[in-house]
Design a protein around this motif. Structure first.
Motif, PDB file in Angstrom:
ATOM      1  N   GLU A   1       0.825  -1.206   0.000  1.00  0.00           N
ATOM      2  CA  GLU A   1       0.000   0.000   0.000  1.00  0.00           C
ATOM      3  C   GLU A   1       0.859   1.255   0.000  1.00  0.00           C
ATOM      4  O   GLU A   1       1.853   1.353   0.718  1.00  0.00           O
ATOM      5  N   ASP A   2       0.473   2.240  -0.812  1.00  0.00           N
ATOM      6  CA  ASP A   2       1.196   3.517  -0.834  1.00  0.00           C
ATOM      7  C   ASP A   2       1.154   4.179   0.541  1.00  0.00           C
ATOM      8  O   ASP A   2       0.150   4.101   1.249  1.00  0.00           O
ATOM      9  N   GLU A   3       2.258   4.809   0.864  1.00  0.00           N
ATOM     10  CA  GLU A   3       2.304   5.604   2.099  1.00  0.00           C
ATOM     11  C   GLU A   3       2.062   7.067   1.736  1.00  0.00           C
ATOM     12  O   GLU A   3       2.854   7.678   1.019  1.00  0.00           O
ATOM     13  N   LYS A   4       0.964   7.625   2.238  1.00  0.00           N
ATOM     14  CA  LYS A   4       0.618   9.030   2.020  1.00  0.00           C
ATOM     15  C   LYS A   4       0.664   9.717   3.375  1.00  0.00           C
ATOM     16  O   LYS A   4      -0.061   9.328   4.293  1.00  0.00           O
ATOM     17  N   LEU A   5       1.485  10.715   3.465  1.00  0.00           N
ATOM     18  CA  LEU A   5       1.813  11.230   4.784  1.00  0.00           C
ATOM     19  C   LEU A   5       1.890  12.748   4.784  1.00  0.00           C
ATOM     20  O   LEU A   5       2.546  13.352   3.939  1.00  0.00           O
ATOM     21  N   LEU A   6       1.213  13.355   5.738  1.00  0.00           N
ATOM     22  CA  LEU A   6       1.278  14.794   5.962  1.00  0.00           C
ATOM     23  C   LEU A   6       2.159  15.048   7.180  1.00  0.00           C
ATOM     24  O   LEU A   6       1.901  14.525   8.268  1.00  0.00           O
ATOM     25  N   PHE A   7       3.208  15.853   6.973  1.00  0.00           N
ATOM     26  CA  PHE A   7       4.155  16.188   8.036  1.00  0.00           C
ATOM     27  C   PHE A   7       3.920  17.616   8.512  1.00  0.00           C
ATOM     28  O   PHE A   7       3.632  18.511   7.717  1.00  0.00           O
ATOM     29  N   SER A   8       4.106  17.845   9.791  1.00  0.00           N
ATOM     30  CA  SER A   8       4.224  19.202  10.316  1.00  0.00           C
ATOM     31  C   SER A   8       5.434  19.253  11.236  1.00  0.00           C
ATOM     32  O   SER A   8       5.874  18.233  11.755  1.00  0.00           O
ATOM     33  N   ARG A   9       5.960  20.460  11.406  1.00  0.00           N
ATOM     34  CA  ARG A   9       7.126  20.609  12.297  1.00  0.00           C
ATOM     35  C   ARG A   9       7.149  22.011  12.889  1.00  0.00           C
ATOM     36  O   ARG A   9       6.914  23.006  12.195  1.00  0.00           O
ATOM     37  N   PHE A  10       7.437  22.057  14.194  1.00  0.00           N
ATOM     38  CA  PHE A  10       7.724  23.292  14.895  1.00  0.00           C
ATOM     39  C   PHE A  10       9.138  23.149  15.410  1.00  0.00           C
ATOM     40  O   PHE A  10       9.431  22.291  16.263  1.00  0.00           O
TER      41      PHE A  10
END
Length: 443
Positions: A430-439
């Motif tokens: 399965e494709d990995e679809k990922l939303l990243f955030s960073r502070f």
């Protein structure tokens, strides 16, 4: 003769006046000049003492690069730096179980650096992130000149370009797929320096040997096998302003002999979301030499930054009487562009030109990446399970980074990774679809 009591105050006033007149008579021009010279000399001595005290007093430095205390002559210096990365990982449309989904502390790294007499340098950098508490760097250096230094301890092996970039300077939350094939931090001794007016740098070291994409573990050695790693990097136009000034290119490599279980050495290749998509079977063992070669380059021009690298890892593995030499490869291209007139740099951006505290909008940066990791087809099915491990991963990512003020970065990026194989009945994982955030706070 009796003097009336009432006249005594008058006599006292008369005596004081006579003494003042005598003193005035004694203050000749010569004596006044002498007294003036004495006062001037005392002032000169006081000023000299104040200047000496100022020269000998330590200087305290506080800026966007950290906090430091330096001796008056600059021979001794203590620096304190810090890095906080508070991340968010949000998997989209995923059916398979994932790990590390949600908020986390990716890095909590105070860094302490001490320079002793200019020639000796010490650095320790622990990481207090709850899921990965460790001592990232701890090493000492003897700096004989810019041309030559000796470093000993635990530090990054000089192979993969993006891995050698500071964690606060990478434009994405996680490093790319080439980092999965190269060594990370290792224990050893390294020699290095820069020549030709700092346009050519070199490093070569002897290490215990780190598994692909991982730090070496500090374990008692049962044999004398070691790994040699080296890097040669050129910036031929570094000192010549112009179109090619920000160009750098070179090659990193490592070679060593490995024995023992590949699984015990934690050979696992990970996605940007830090999920394992390939691992050797537990029955697989190393069977001799491992060689890595990584040509690499970057280019920075005004607001544009580019980084590209390729790596091949040649490994000898065995299961029982079966032996195989596998060639696993990976490559990537990373680009970033600053929209607000700052200059792109491999060292990263720490200070926007117009921070929000001065009425500006901070610095805005667009980022993009594409990369692939290809496992040798001969690894399947004897050395890796094709229903569990993918033979290839392709990843692309894009996003935006905002630097509202010095030392602060807020990032939002999207990453998608596709696979060849790795699922039951020969299907693709399965494709990995990922939303990243960073502070991120870094100084």
């Amino acid at each position: 003769m009796k003097v009336p009591f009432a006249s005594i105050p008058g006599l006292a006033v008369l005596g004081v006046a006579m003494l003042a007149q005598a003193q005035a008579a004694a203050d000749t021009p010569d004596s006044l000049e002498e007294r003036l010279r004495i006062l001037e000399r005392k002032l000169e001595l006081a000023e000299e003492q104040a200047a000496n005290n100022a020269r000998e007093a330590p200087a305290i430095k506080i800026n966007e690069k950290g906090v430091g205390i330096q001796s008056a002559q600059g021979d001794y210096e203590f620096k304190f730096r810090g890095l906080l990365q508070a991340d968010g990982r949000w998997f989209i449309d995923d059916r398979a179980p994932r790990t590390h989904d949600g908020f986390l502390l990716r890095r909590v790294e105070p860094t302490f650096e001490l320079t002793l007499g200019k020639a000796l340098f010490f650095r320790i950098q622990p990481n207090f992130a709850p899921d990965n508490a460790t001592v990232s760097d701890v090493y000492g250096e003897l700096r004989l000149s810019p041309v030559f230094y000796v470093r000993a301890g635990k530090f990054k092996a000089p192979v993969v370009l993006e891995n050698l970039q500071a964690s606060a300077a990478t434009v994405f939350n996680e490093r790319g797929l080439p980092n999965e094939l190269g060594p990370n931090r290792d224990y050893g001794v390294q020699f290095g320096g820069a020549v030709l007016s700092n346009t050519l740098s070199y490093a070569i070291g002897v290490f215990n040997g780190a598994p692909d994409g991982r730090d070496a573990t500090q374990q008692p050695e049962t044999d004398n096998r070691k790994e040699v790693a080296a890097r040669l990097f050129a910036e031929p136009f570094k000192n010549s302003p112009g179109f090619f000034q920000g160009l750098g290119f070179g090659v990193g490599a490592s070679h060593g002999e490995k024995q023992g279980s590949a699984a015990a050495n934690a050979v696992k290749y990970r996605t940007p979301g830090q999920n394992t998509f390939f691992s050797y079977l537990t029955t697989v063992g190393y069977d001799g030499d491992e060689t890595r070669v990584s040509p690499q380059a970057y280019y920075d021009r005004n607001g544009l930054g580019l980084l590209t690298e390729y790596i091949v890892a040649k490994q000898k593995v065995a299961v029982g009487s079966n032996h195989e030499k596998l060639d696993n490869t990976a490559w990537q291209v990373v680009g970033n562009y600053l929209l607000t007139s700052e200059d792109a740099s491999y060292a990263g951006l720490t200070k926007p030109k117009r921070p929000i505290t001065q009425g500006g909008a901070g610095a805005w940066e667009l980022v993009a990446r594409y990369g692939e990791l290809d496992v040798d087809n001969d690894a399947f099915p004897l050395y890796a399970d094709p229903t569990q491990s993918a033979s290839k991963a392709r990843t692309w990512a894009t996003g935006v980074n905002w630097y509202p003020l010095g030392n602060l970065k807020i990032a939002l990026t999207y990453s998608q990774t596709g696979f060849d194989g790795g699922a039951a009945s020969g299907a693709d994982r399965e494709d990995e679809k990922l939303l990243f955030s960073r502070f991120q706070i870094a100084f």
